[in-house]
Design a protein around this motif. Structure first.
Motif, short mmCIF file in Angstrom:
data_model
loop_
_atom_site.label_atom_id
_atom_site.label_comp_id
_atom_site.label_asym_id
_atom_site.label_seq_id
_atom_site.Cartn_x
_atom_site.Cartn_y
_atom_site.Cartn_z
N ARG A 37 -14.40 -10.42 -35.25
CA ARG A 37 -13.68 -9.41 -34.46
C ARG A 37 -13.51 -9.83 -32.99
N VAL B 11 -6.54 -3.70 -33.46
CA VAL B 11 -6.55 -3.50 -34.91
C VAL B 11 -5.59 -4.48 -35.57
N GLU C 195 -7.84 -5.20 -41.24
CA GLU C 195 -8.98 -4.80 -40.43
C GLU C 195 -10.25 -4.59 -41.25
N HIS C 196 -10.18 -3.93 -42.36
CA HIS C 196 -11.37 -3.52 -43.10
C HIS C 196 -11.61 -4.39 -44.34
N ARG D 129 -10.95 -10.82 -42.99
CA ARG D 129 -9.99 -10.39 -41.97
C ARG D 129 -8.94 -11.48 -41.68
N ASP E 51 0.08 -9.48 -36.69
CA ASP E 51 -1.04 -9.51 -35.74
C ASP E 51 -0.75 -10.45 -34.56
N TYR F 225 -0.73 -5.81 -27.33
CA TYR F 225 -1.47 -4.74 -28.01
C TYR F 225 -1.67 -3.51 -27.14
#
Length: 457
Positions: free
Chosen positions: A160, A165, A169-170, A174, A180, A231
């Protein structure tokens, strides 16, 4: 940079008049020494631990129409087609697997192979959330005219390090996608890889396996600069409520590294916004771009920078790599595709090029010969629309012994040895048809003999 439907014909006219400028750079010859092709329809499966959703790519190719799960149901057409006469490319989205395409950034490795990256995906944040970010080691067989993919690594951020985000993400690994980051340049330094991004723009550092280990905002003249895709930017509630300094898709297209690996030289593809003048930065009517300097060990910008003057306003930068401590190579190009001999004589049609390629050059610059205002010296250039092929090495047709490289996005140049450079295209799969009308462009690598340019001062 991958072209998008929002960046089309308006900036394509080549007839822009030139204002008073420094002495013109000298035109040097280029001879074809090798030509190798990786077919456009080259795909790799996602890693076994990737989300199942990444087994198919291009489902969001038409954001306004929403998700499309039917493989091969969306016909590819050239980005530069006139809407009244679309030129199909012969390939259709979505794709099963991840396409090995969109090469935007190249570097020669010690073993003679090349490291390249696959950029954003299909042209924008909105349509690339299932396009994985990756880089490849390629081996060119110049005799056979083929390109072998030695290996592929996928960018991922399990620790991370990215402060925003991401699509996946989860998930444990990743994996990163074209929603992104829009990686456009690559530099291997020691045990790390450095990527220049267009969305932020940002610099991103990974290990050799593609795991993100560092993330760096962009500073110019001591201030953070942002594009609409940064972002931290949000859609405004009222018109004119948001300002930004970097135009969309004009972040770090090229990024060179010092020969000793201590410094990076990220190059913005477009001029910065001049708030006082209410226009994009220019000098004597000519737009210019910023070359920044980044200290690798400190992980910080030094504050030093240079200016690169475009030959024609609205031209774009394709790539940037150093030759030695003082000089480097920069691709400067227009936004046309296709040999001018195939241009439409009259209204656009699907069987001719409505915006043919005219300006495709590689400039040699000298940072140490910058003028008092910081403008680098353009020492000379080669014309990629006029490459000699006396040994008949081209894998495609030539005209009177002249080989052309007529792609809209030519985004790779690097030194091979004292006499040769390598150049490659970003084929915008499935949205470019510059080599042959009605056929999707392949990934082409060309070896050029250019000793006069490399020795020019």
């Amino acid at each position: 940079m991958r072209l998008s439907h929002t960046r089309l014909i308006g900036a394509l006219l080549i007839g822009t008049s030139l204002a008073a400028a420094p002495a013109l750079a000298k035109d040097y010859p280029a001879e074809l020494a090798g030509h190798a092709v990786l077919p456009a329809a080259t795909f790799v499966p996602p890693p076994s631990d990737a989300p199942e959703s990444l087994a198919v790519s291009g489902r969001f190719a038409e954001p306004a129409k929403g998700r499309n799960e039917t493989v091969g149901s969306i016909k590819g057409t050239s980005f530069l087609s006139d809407k009244t006469a679309p030129r199909e490319t012969g390939l259709s989205l979505p794709f099963k697997g991840q396409p090995v395409q969109g090469f935007s950034g190249i570097k020669t490795l010690a073993n003679g192979n090349f490291i390249v990256l696959t950029d954003n995906g299909f042209g924008s944040k909105a349509n690339s959330s299932d396009a994985m970010l990756m880089f490849h080691e390629l081996k060119a067989d110049w005799t056979a005219g083929k390109v072998d993919r030695v290996g592929t690594k996928f960018l991922h951020d399990p620790d991370r390090k990215l402060p925003f985000v991401i699509v996946n993400e989860h998930t444990p690994r990743r994996y990163l996608t074209g929603a992104d980051l829009d990686i456009e340049s690559i530099q291997p330094i020691g045990d790390s890889l450095w990527f220049g991004d267009e969305f932020g723009p940002y610099l991103v550092r990974t290990d050799l396996d593609g795991k993100v280990t560092g993330f760096f905002e962009t500073r110019v003249d001591g201030k953070v600069v942002r594009s609409p895709d940064h972002y931290g930017m949000t859609t405004p509630a009222v018109p004119g409520a948001v300002t930004f300094e970097v135009r969309r898709s004009r972040g770090f297209e090229g990024m060179a590294a010092a020969v000793d690996g201590k410094l990076l030289y990220p190059l913005l593809e477009g001029p910065l916004w001049d708030a006082a003048a209410k226009t994009w930065e220019m000098k004597d009517g000519r737009e210019y771009l910023r070359i920044l300097e980044f200290d690798v060990a400190r992980g910080a910008y030094t504050g030093r920078s240079w200016k690169y003057r475009l030959e024609l306003n609205d031209n774009n930068i394709g790539d940037f790599n150093m030759i030695d401590a003082a000089t480097g190579l920069i691709i400067e190009r227009d936004n046309g595709e296709g040999d001018p001999a195939t241009a439409c004589n009259g209204p656009a049609r699907p069987d001719c090029q409505n915006v043919p390629a005219r300006f495709k050059r590689i400039y040699k610059i000298d940072l140490t010969q910058a003028d008092a205002e910081g403008f680098v010296k353009k020492v000379g250039y080669i014309d990629l629309m006029r490459i000699a092929d006396p040994k008949k090495l081209a894998r495609t047709a030539t005209r009177d012994g002249v080989f052309t490289f007529p792609f809209v996005t030519i985004e790779d140049v690097a030194i091979v040895d004292a006499d040769h450079i390598i150049v490659a295209n970003d084929n915008n799969l499935p949205y470019s048809s510059g080599r042959q009308i009605g056929r999707q462009d392949d990934n082409e690598l060309i070896l050029l003999r250019v000793p006069e340019l490399l020795r020019a001062q």
